[in-house]
Design a protein around this motif. Structure first.
Motif, PDB file in Angstrom:
ATOM      1  N   ALA A  28       0.833  -1.197   0.000  1.00 31.87           N
ATOM      2  CA  ALA A  28       0.000   0.000   0.000  1.00 31.87           C
ATOM      3  C   ALA A  28       0.869   1.249   0.000  1.00 31.87           C
ATOM      4  CB  ALA A  28      -0.921   0.005   1.220  1.00 31.87           C
ATOM      5  N   THR A  29       0.505   2.206  -0.845  1.00 33.65           N
ATOM      6  CA  THR A  29       1.269   3.452  -0.931  1.00 33.65           C
ATOM      7  C   THR A  29       0.770   4.500   0.052  1.00 33.65           C
ATOM      8  OG1 THR A  29      -0.184   4.412  -2.626  1.00 33.65           O
ATOM      9  CG2 THR A  29       1.667   3.041  -3.392  1.00 33.65           C
ATOM     10  N   GLY A  30      -0.425   4.290   0.582  1.00 30.01           N
ATOM     11  CA  GLY A  30      -0.998   5.298   1.470  1.00 30.01           C
ATOM     12  C   GLY A  30      -1.631   6.451   0.721  1.00 30.01           C
ATOM     13  N   GLU A  31      -1.781   6.293  -0.571  1.00 32.88           N
ATOM     14  CA  GLU A  31      -2.344   7.347  -1.406  1.00 32.88           C
ATOM     15  C   GLU A  31      -3.653   6.859  -2.039  1.00 32.88           C
ATOM     16  OE1 GLU A  31       0.706   8.195  -4.219  1.00 32.88           O
ATOM     17  OE2 GLU A  31       2.125   8.946  -2.714  1.00 32.88           O
ATOM     18  N   TYR A  90       1.701  -0.189  -4.727  1.00 29.30           N
ATOM     19  CA  TYR A  90       2.861  -0.255  -5.615  1.00 29.30           C
ATOM     20  C   TYR A  90       3.126  -1.730  -5.894  1.00 29.30           C
ATOM     21  CZ  TYR A  90       7.565   0.323  -7.482  1.00 29.30           C
ATOM     22  OH  TYR A  90       8.677   0.310  -8.293  1.00 29.30           O
ATOM     23  N   PHE A  91       3.253  -2.088  -7.153  1.00 30.83           N
ATOM     24  CA  PHE A  91       3.418  -3.477  -7.555  1.00 30.83           C
ATOM     25  C   PHE A  91       4.877  -3.729  -7.950  1.00 30.83           C
ATOM     26  CE2 PHE A  91      -0.987  -2.505  -7.976  1.00 30.83           C
ATOM     27  CZ  PHE A  91      -1.655  -3.665  -7.604  1.00 30.83           C
ATOM     28  N   SER A  92       5.404  -4.889  -7.518  1.00 29.21           N
ATOM     29  CA  SER A  92       6.808  -5.211  -7.754  1.00 29.21           C
ATOM     30  C   SER A  92       6.950  -6.582  -8.408  1.00 29.21           C
ATOM     31  CB  SER A  92       7.590  -5.207  -6.437  1.00 29.21           C
ATOM     32  OG  SER A  92       7.466  -3.968  -5.775  1.00 29.21           O
ATOM     33  N   LYS A  93       8.010  -6.712  -9.213  1.00 23.37           N
ATOM     34  CA  LYS A  93       8.282  -7.977  -9.900  1.00 23.37           C
ATOM     35  C   LYS A  93       9.242  -8.852  -9.114  1.00 23.37           C
ATOM     36  CE  LYS A  93       7.608  -5.835 -14.438  1.00 23.37           C
ATOM     37  NZ  LYS A  93       8.247  -5.478 -15.725  1.00 23.37           N
ATOM     38  N   SER A  94      10.045  -8.226  -8.239  1.00 22.69           N
ATOM     39  CA  SER A  94      11.045  -8.981  -7.483  1.00 22.69           C
ATOM     40  C   SER A  94      10.954  -8.643  -5.998  1.00 22.69           C
ATOM     41  CB  SER A  94      12.457  -8.661  -7.988  1.00 22.69           C
ATOM     42  OG  SER A  94      12.797  -7.307  -7.679  1.00 22.69           O
ATOM     43  N   LEU A  95      11.524  -9.531  -5.161  1.00 23.48           N
ATOM     44  CA  LEU A  95      11.523  -9.301  -3.726  1.00 23.48           C
ATOM     45  C   LEU A  95      12.359  -8.074  -3.377  1.00 23.48           C
ATOM     46  CD1 LEU A  95      10.714 -10.202  -0.906  1.00 23.48           C
ATOM     47  CD2 LEU A  95      12.716 -11.731  -0.895  1.00 23.48           C
ATOM     48  N   ASN A 128      12.316  -2.567  -1.211  1.00 20.97           N
ATOM     49  CA  ASN A 128      12.547  -1.132  -1.372  1.00 20.97           C
ATOM     50  C   ASN A 128      11.242  -0.343  -1.263  1.00 20.97           C
ATOM     51  OD1 ASN A 128      15.316  -1.407  -1.738  1.00 20.97           O
ATOM     52  ND2 ASN A 128      15.157  -1.610  -3.972  1.00 20.97           N
ATOM     53  N   ALA A 129      10.163  -0.903  -1.834  1.00 25.39           N
ATOM     54  CA  ALA A 129       8.867  -0.236  -1.764  1.00 25.39           C
ATOM     55  C   ALA A 129       8.342  -0.211  -0.327  1.00 25.39           C
ATOM     56  CB  ALA A 129       7.870  -0.953  -2.676  1.00 25.39           C
ATOM     57  N   VAL A 130       8.575  -1.280   0.422  1.00 28.78           N
ATOM     58  CA  VAL A 130       8.168  -1.324   1.827  1.00 28.78           C
ATOM     59  C   VAL A 130       8.897  -0.250   2.624  1.00 28.78           C
ATOM     60  CG1 VAL A 130       8.236  -2.695   3.948  1.00 28.78           C
ATOM     61  CG2 VAL A 130       7.499  -3.747   1.790  1.00 28.78           C
ATOM     62  N   ARG A 131      10.205  -0.137   2.393  1.00 27.91           N
ATOM     63  CA  ARG A 131      10.965   0.909   3.104  1.00 27.91           C
ATOM     64  C   ARG A 131      10.457   2.298   2.756  1.00 27.91           C
ATOM     65  NH1 ARG A 131      15.310  -2.802   2.366  1.00 27.91           N
ATOM     66  NH2 ARG A 131      15.787  -1.942   0.297  1.00 27.91           N
ATOM     67  N   TYR A 156       7.308   3.214   1.419  1.00 28.92           N
ATOM     68  CA  TYR A 156       5.916   3.542   1.699  1.00 28.92           C
ATOM     69  C   TYR A 156       5.467   3.199   3.124  1.00 28.92           C
ATOM     70  CZ  TYR A 156       5.441   4.269  -3.319  1.00 28.92           C
ATOM     71  OH  TYR A 156       5.582   4.735  -4.603  1.00 28.92           O
ATOM     72  N   ILE A 157       6.070   2.158   3.710  1.00 28.14           N
ATOM     73  CA  ILE A 157       5.659   1.729   5.053  1.00 28.14           C
ATOM     74  C   ILE A 157       6.584   2.270   6.126  1.00 28.14           C
ATOM     75  CG2 ILE A 157       5.084  -0.231   6.518  1.00 28.14           C
ATOM     76  CD1 ILE A 157       3.233   0.149   4.104  1.00 28.14           C
ATOM     77  N   LEU A 158       7.881   2.054   5.935  1.00 27.84           N
ATOM     78  CA  LEU A 158       8.854   2.473   6.943  1.00 27.84           C
ATOM     79  C   LEU A 158       9.266   3.926   6.783  1.00 27.84           C
ATOM     80  CD1 LEU A 158      11.096  -0.740   6.912  1.00 27.84           C
ATOM     81  CD2 LEU A 158       9.151  -0.200   8.404  1.00 27.84           C
ATOM     82  N   LYS A 159       8.915   4.537   5.621  1.00 26.75           N
ATOM     83  CA  LYS A 159       9.214   5.946   5.342  1.00 26.75           C
ATOM     84  C   LYS A 159      10.713   6.238   5.430  1.00 26.75           C
ATOM     85  CE  LYS A 159       4.789   6.768   5.101  1.00 26.75           C
ATOM     86  NZ  LYS A 159       4.112   6.991   3.791  1.00 26.75           N
ATOM     87  N   ARG A 160      11.491   5.344   4.863  1.00 27.56           N
ATOM     88  CA  ARG A 160      12.951   5.537   4.877  1.00 27.56           C
ATOM     89  C   ARG A 160      13.448   5.938   3.498  1.00 27.56           C
ATOM     90  NH1 ARG A 160      14.698   0.045   8.122  1.00 27.56           N
ATOM     91  NH2 ARG A 160      13.666   0.544  10.112  1.00 27.56           N
TER      92      ARG A 160
END
Length: 337
Positions: A310-313, A318-323, A328-331, A333-337
């Motif tokens: 979830a992007t929060g928007e 955000y959809f990803s093809k690889s782990l 990176n998307a988790v960091r 959108y979720i962890l805000k890093r």
């Protein structure tokens, strides 16, 4: 002789006057029915026509004062189109004419309400919704899910996924069970049609499995247009023998233990529905899936995505093809890093 003629003349005159009086009275009564507006206590109040009631009797129920039987009979002789009233509940305005009110009942234009049974919810939520719906006769207030399933003729003990979310119209006095029966029938029809139109290469073997997947898609979808893409992620994971790892299944498996938060230990606790711990689909749907979610499950988009976050928007992901891309998307959108 003259006296007799005078008396006969007087009697004839009295008879003429009496007939004229009766005719005038009858005409005024007739005119009163022709011009009568119904006696309703409130604006747009409800009027119930019971089984076996006739127009002859309904006239007095609709009138301010009793109307003589002869007047009603004669009036109806000239209005045969108003005699075949239908049983039901009708909404009648205070200022409706008697003729219009009766014609509404002849046409069977019964008063209908609507209740919306929302997608993504459980049967307990729907029970509560129906219990609060206006003029619904509640019969399932104390019924368990298994009880309701039995009354609906459903072999499953759980009802999530087996009833179609939709806005249903009903008349006052309809039962909550009758509305759920319609929802079950509508789901059976829609699912059968959607299954016939499914993509042939899906890792889904039965219509019931389609409902399970659709319920997960429903719970994961924040916006409608993402459903086919979210479906593609789960389909890709099933094809690759990857676990689905979706939080809504964990929540469903936790039951009453869920307090609004998912902890690491919850993800690692084995339940029949925890897709972080089990392979493939859970044993049953986790919510009521919409038509759109079912269609997405059976006609997913082609993609190479295996992850989303979830992007929060506005409920988007955000959809990803690889782990690596996913982490990176988790960091971000979720962890805000």
């Amino acid at each position: 002789m003259k006296t007799l003629i005078k008396w006969l003349a007087r009697l004839f005159l009295l008879a003429v006057l009496a007939i004229a009086g009766i005719a005038f009275y009858g005409f005024t009564q007739w005119q009163a029915l022709e011009e009568m507006t119904i006696a309703q206590p409130d604006e747009a109040s409800l009027f119930v026509v019971k089984r076996g009631e006739t127009t002859f009797h309904l006239i007095n129920r609709l009138a301010d004062d009793p109307v003589p039987a002869l007047t009603r009979k004669v009036w109806l002789r000239f209005h045969p189109e108003l005699t075949a009233v239908r049983q039901g509940t009708y909404q009648l305005d205070q200022h409706t004419s008697l003729r219009d009110a009766l014609m509404t009942m002849v046409e069977g234009d019964v008063y209908r309400l609507q209740v919306t049974l929302v997608e993504g919810l459980r049967i307990s939520d729907w029970q509560q919704k129906l219990a609060q719906a206006e003029h619904v006769k509640v019969t399932l207030n104390e019924a368990t899910e298994a009880d309701i399933a039995e009354q609906l003729g459903i072999k499953e003990d759980k009802l999530e996924g087996l009833l179609l979310p939709e806005t249903y119209s009903y008349t006052p006095g309809d039962t909550d069970l009758s509305i759920l029966q319609r929802a079950h029938h509508e789901m059976e029809q829609f699912l059968a049609d959607a299954w016939e139109k499914r993509r042939p290469d899906l890792p889904i073997k039965t219509p019931f499995e389609a409902l399970i997947l659709a319920s997960i898609i429903e719970k994961e979808s924040g916006v409608a247009d993402e459903r086919p893409l979210i479906a593609s992620v789960f389909v890709n994971r099933l094809r690759a023998n990857m676990r689905l790892q979706t939080d809504p299944t964990v929540i469903y498996g936790m039951g009453d233990d869920y307090d609004g938060n998912i902890r690491k230990k919850d993800l690692q606790t084995h339940t029949a529905y925890n897709t972080y711990m089990i392979d493939g689909l859970p044993p049953g749907p986790i919510a009521m899936p919409s038509k759109e979610a079912i269609t997405a499950a059976l006609q997913p988009l082609d993609s190479k995505y295996y992850y989303f976050v979830a992007t929060g928007e506005g409920g988007r992901h955000y959809f990803s093809k690889s782990l690596r891309e996913h982490n990176n998307a988790v960091r971000r959108y979720i962890l805000k890093r």
